[in-house]
Design a protein around this motif. Structure first.
Motif, PDB file in Angstrom:
ATOM      1  N   LYS A   1      35.731  33.428  59.106  1.00 37.93           N
ATOM      2  CA  LYS A   1      35.793  34.752  58.467  1.00 37.93           C
ATOM      3  C   LYS A   1      36.923  35.580  59.080  1.00 37.93           C
ATOM      4  CE  LYS A   1      32.057  34.284  55.877  1.00 37.93           C
ATOM      5  NZ  LYS A   1      31.807  32.886  55.799  1.00 37.93           N
ATOM      6  N   SER A   2      38.122  35.341  58.603  1.00 36.18           N
ATOM      7  CA  SER A   2      39.284  36.116  59.052  1.00 36.18           C
ATOM      8  C   SER A   2      39.235  37.502  58.414  1.00 36.18           C
ATOM      9  CB  SER A   2      40.571  35.413  58.621  1.00 36.18           C
ATOM     10  OG  SER A   2      40.663  35.416  57.194  1.00 36.18           O
ATOM     11  N   ASP A   3      40.065  38.394  58.910  1.00 35.89           N
ATOM     12  CA  ASP A   3      40.165  39.726  58.314  1.00 35.89           C
ATOM     13  C   ASP A   3      40.466  39.610  56.823  1.00 35.89           C
ATOM     14  OD1 ASP A   3      39.842  40.518  60.928  1.00 35.89           O
ATOM     15  OD2 ASP A   3      41.685  41.699  61.012  1.00 35.89           O
ATOM     16  N   LEU A   4      41.350  38.699  56.472  1.00 35.56           N
ATOM     17  CA  LEU A   4      41.745  38.526  55.077  1.00 35.56           C
ATOM     18  C   LEU A   4      40.564  38.057  54.221  1.00 35.56           C
ATOM     19  CD1 LEU A   4      44.033  38.659  53.030  1.00 35.56           C
ATOM     20  CD2 LEU A   4      44.609  36.317  53.645  1.00 35.56           C
ATOM     21  N   ARG A   5      39.785  37.116  54.721  1.00 41.33           N
ATOM     22  CA  ARG A   5      38.622  36.621  53.957  1.00 41.33           C
ATOM     23  C   ARG A   5      37.561  37.696  53.798  1.00 41.33           C
ATOM     24  NH1 ARG A   5      36.508  30.683  54.714  1.00 41.33           N
ATOM     25  NH2 ARG A   5      35.482  31.354  52.817  1.00 41.33           N
ATOM     26  N   ILE A   6      37.325  38.469  54.850  1.00 43.79           N
ATOM     27  CA  ILE A   6      36.342  39.554  54.754  1.00 43.79           C
ATOM     28  C   ILE A   6      36.829  40.597  53.754  1.00 43.79           C
ATOM     29  CG2 ILE A   6      35.168  41.411  55.993  1.00 43.79           C
ATOM     30  CD1 ILE A   6      35.377  39.600  58.523  1.00 43.79           C
ATOM     31  N   THR A   7      38.113  40.916  53.806  1.00 45.47           N
ATOM     32  CA  THR A   7      38.684  41.879  52.863  1.00 45.47           C
ATOM     33  C   THR A   7      38.524  41.390  51.432  1.00 45.47           C
ATOM     34  OG1 THR A   7      40.272  42.688  54.498  1.00 45.47           O
ATOM     35  CG2 THR A   7      40.818  43.060  52.187  1.00 45.47           C
ATOM     36  N   ALA A   8      38.854  40.129  51.191  1.00 47.46           N
ATOM     37  CA  ALA A   8      38.729  39.563  49.843  1.00 47.46           C
ATOM     38  C   ALA A   8      37.280  39.612  49.368  1.00 47.46           C
ATOM     39  CB  ALA A   8      39.250  38.133  49.824  1.00 47.46           C
ATOM     40  N   TRP A   9      36.345  39.329  50.248  1.00 48.00           N
ATOM     41  CA  TRP A   9      34.927  39.353  49.912  1.00 48.00           C
ATOM     42  C   TRP A   9      34.476  40.767  49.537  1.00 48.00           C
ATOM     43  CZ3 TRP A   9      31.160  41.316  53.600  1.00 48.00           C
ATOM     44  CH2 TRP A   9      29.847  41.177  53.201  1.00 48.00           C
ATOM     45  N   LEU A  10      35.002  41.774  50.233  1.00 47.91           N
ATOM     46  CA  LEU A  10      34.642  43.158  49.924  1.00 47.91           C
ATOM     47  C   LEU A  10      35.278  43.633  48.619  1.00 47.91           C
ATOM     48  CD1 LEU A  10      34.848  44.663  53.505  1.00 47.91           C
ATOM     49  CD2 LEU A  10      32.777  44.308  52.138  1.00 47.91           C
ATOM     50  N   ILE A  11      36.462  43.133  48.327  1.00 42.61           N
ATOM     51  CA  ILE A  11      37.143  43.515  47.086  1.00 42.61           C
ATOM     52  C   ILE A  11      36.471  42.865  45.880  1.00 42.61           C
ATOM     53  CG2 ILE A  11      39.285  43.239  45.757  1.00 42.61           C
ATOM     54  CD1 ILE A  11      40.780  43.566  48.447  1.00 42.61           C
ATOM     55  N   ASP A  12      36.097  41.591  46.011  1.00 46.14           N
ATOM     56  CA  ASP A  12      35.526  40.858  44.882  1.00 46.14           C
ATOM     57  C   ASP A  12      34.299  40.068  45.336  1.00 46.14           C
ATOM     58  OD1 ASP A  12      35.267  39.867  42.302  1.00 46.14           O
ATOM     59  OD2 ASP A  12      36.649  38.213  42.657  1.00 46.14           O
ATOM     60  N   PRO A  13      33.177  40.758  45.566  1.00 49.55           N
ATOM     61  CA  PRO A  13      31.976  40.068  46.039  1.00 49.55           C
ATOM     62  C   PRO A  13      31.372  39.197  44.942  1.00 49.55           C
ATOM     63  CG  PRO A  13      31.480  42.353  45.549  1.00 49.55           C
ATOM     64  CD  PRO A  13      32.963  42.187  45.375  1.00 49.55           C
ATOM     65  N   HIS A  14      30.648  38.177  45.357  1.00 53.07           N
ATOM     66  CA  HIS A  14      29.989  37.300  44.381  1.00 53.07           C
ATOM     67  C   HIS A  14      28.585  37.836  44.077  1.00 53.07           C
ATOM     68  CE1 HIS A  14      27.469  35.569  47.533  1.00 53.07           C
ATOM     69  NE2 HIS A  14      28.542  35.549  48.283  1.00 53.07           N
ATOM     70  N   PRO A  15      28.062  37.550  42.882  1.00 55.34           N
ATOM     71  CA  PRO A  15      26.710  37.981  42.538  1.00 55.34           C
ATOM     72  C   PRO A  15      25.715  37.366  43.521  1.00 55.34           C
ATOM     73  CG  PRO A  15      27.872  37.243  40.596  1.00 55.34           C
ATOM     74  CD  PRO A  15      28.735  36.899  41.774  1.00 55.34           C
ATOM     75  N   PRO A  16      24.636  38.010  43.834  1.00 54.72           N
ATOM     76  CA  PRO A  16      24.107  39.232  43.251  1.00 54.72           C
ATOM     77  C   PRO A  16      24.630  40.508  43.892  1.00 54.72           C
ATOM     78  CG  PRO A  16      22.499  38.365  44.768  1.00 54.72           C
ATOM     79  CD  PRO A  16      23.686  37.404  44.765  1.00 54.72           C
ATOM     80  N   MET A  17      25.586  40.390  44.808  1.00 54.18           N
ATOM     81  CA  MET A  17      26.126  41.598  45.438  1.00 54.18           C
ATOM     82  C   MET A  17      26.930  42.391  44.405  1.00 54.18           C
ATOM     83  SD  MET A  17      28.333  41.838  48.897  1.00 54.18           S
ATOM     84  CE  MET A  17      29.275  43.277  49.305  1.00 54.18           C
ATOM     85  N   PRO A  18      26.646  43.677  44.286  1.00 56.68           N
ATOM     86  CA  PRO A  18      27.378  44.481  43.304  1.00 56.68           C
ATOM     87  C   PRO A  18      28.797  44.799  43.774  1.00 56.68           C
ATOM     88  CG  PRO A  18      25.919  45.873  44.558  1.00 56.68           C
ATOM     89  CD  PRO A  18      25.650  44.455  45.000  1.00 56.68           C
ATOM     90  N   LYS A  19      29.668  45.119  42.841  1.00 50.60           N
ATOM     91  CA  LYS A  19      31.006  45.602  43.200  1.00 50.60           C
ATOM     92  C   LYS A  19      30.832  46.897  43.984  1.00 50.60           C
ATOM     93  CE  LYS A  19      33.844  43.006  40.480  1.00 50.60           C
ATOM     94  NZ  LYS A  19      34.738  42.094  41.063  1.00 50.60           N
ATOM     95  N   LEU A  20      31.571  47.057  45.045  1.00 52.66           N
ATOM     96  CA  LEU A  20      31.395  48.213  45.925  1.00 52.66           C
ATOM     97  C   LEU A  20      32.304  49.377  45.583  1.00 52.66           C
ATOM     98  CD1 LEU A  20      31.059  46.285  49.292  1.00 52.66           C
ATOM     99  CD2 LEU A  20      29.234  47.203  47.857  1.00 52.66           C
ATOM    100  N   SER A  21      33.395  49.125  44.891  1.00 51.52           N
ATOM    101  CA  SER A  21      34.356  50.181  44.538  1.00 51.52           C
ATOM    102  C   SER A  21      34.813  50.972  45.768  1.00 51.52           C
ATOM    103  CB  SER A  21      33.759  51.130  43.493  1.00 51.52           C
ATOM    104  OG  SER A  21      33.450  50.421  42.322  1.00 51.52           O
ATOM    105  N   LEU A  22      35.215  50.241  46.800  1.00 51.88           N
ATOM    106  CA  LEU A  22      35.702  50.865  48.027  1.00 51.88           C
ATOM    107  C   LEU A  22      37.208  51.048  47.958  1.00 51.88           C
ATOM    108  CD1 LEU A  22      33.716  48.682  50.590  1.00 51.88           C
ATOM    109  CD2 LEU A  22      33.154  50.999  49.844  1.00 51.88           C
TER     110      LEU A  22
END
Length: 64
Positions: free
Chosen positions: A25-46
Motif C-alpha cells: 500500500k504505497s501512497d499512490l495506491r492509497i490515493t487511487a483507492w480514495l479517489i476511486d473506491p470499489h463497492p460497497p464503499m461509496p465515492k467519498l468526493s474528497l
C-alpha cells in the motif's frame, strides 16, 4: 474515531493501521483507492488536499 488497534470484524475495510503497515500500500495506491473506491464503499468526493491529508494520517499509523 478510528482506533489504531481496531480489529477487522466484518465486511468493512481494514483498519487504517493495517493499511499503513502493508508494504503493497504505497501512497499512490492509497490515493487511487480514495479517489476511486470499489463497492460497497461509496465515492467519498474528497478534495486533493483532503486525500493528501488522509494518506499522511494513515502513514502516521505505521509501526516501526
Amino acid at each position: 474515531l478510528v482506533a489504531a488497534d481496531q480489529e477487522r470484524t466484518s465486511d468493512i475495510g481494514p483498519p487504517f493501521a493495517q493499511i499503513a503497515n502493508d508494504p503493497a500500500k504505497s501512497d499512490l495506491r492509497i490515493t487511487a483507492w480514495l479517489i476511486d473506491p470499489h463497492p460497497p464503499m461509496p465515492k467519498l468526493s474528497l478534495t486533493q488536499e483532503q486525500i493528501g491529508n488522509l494518506v499522511a494520517y494513515i502513514k502516521t499509523l505505521k509501526s516501526d
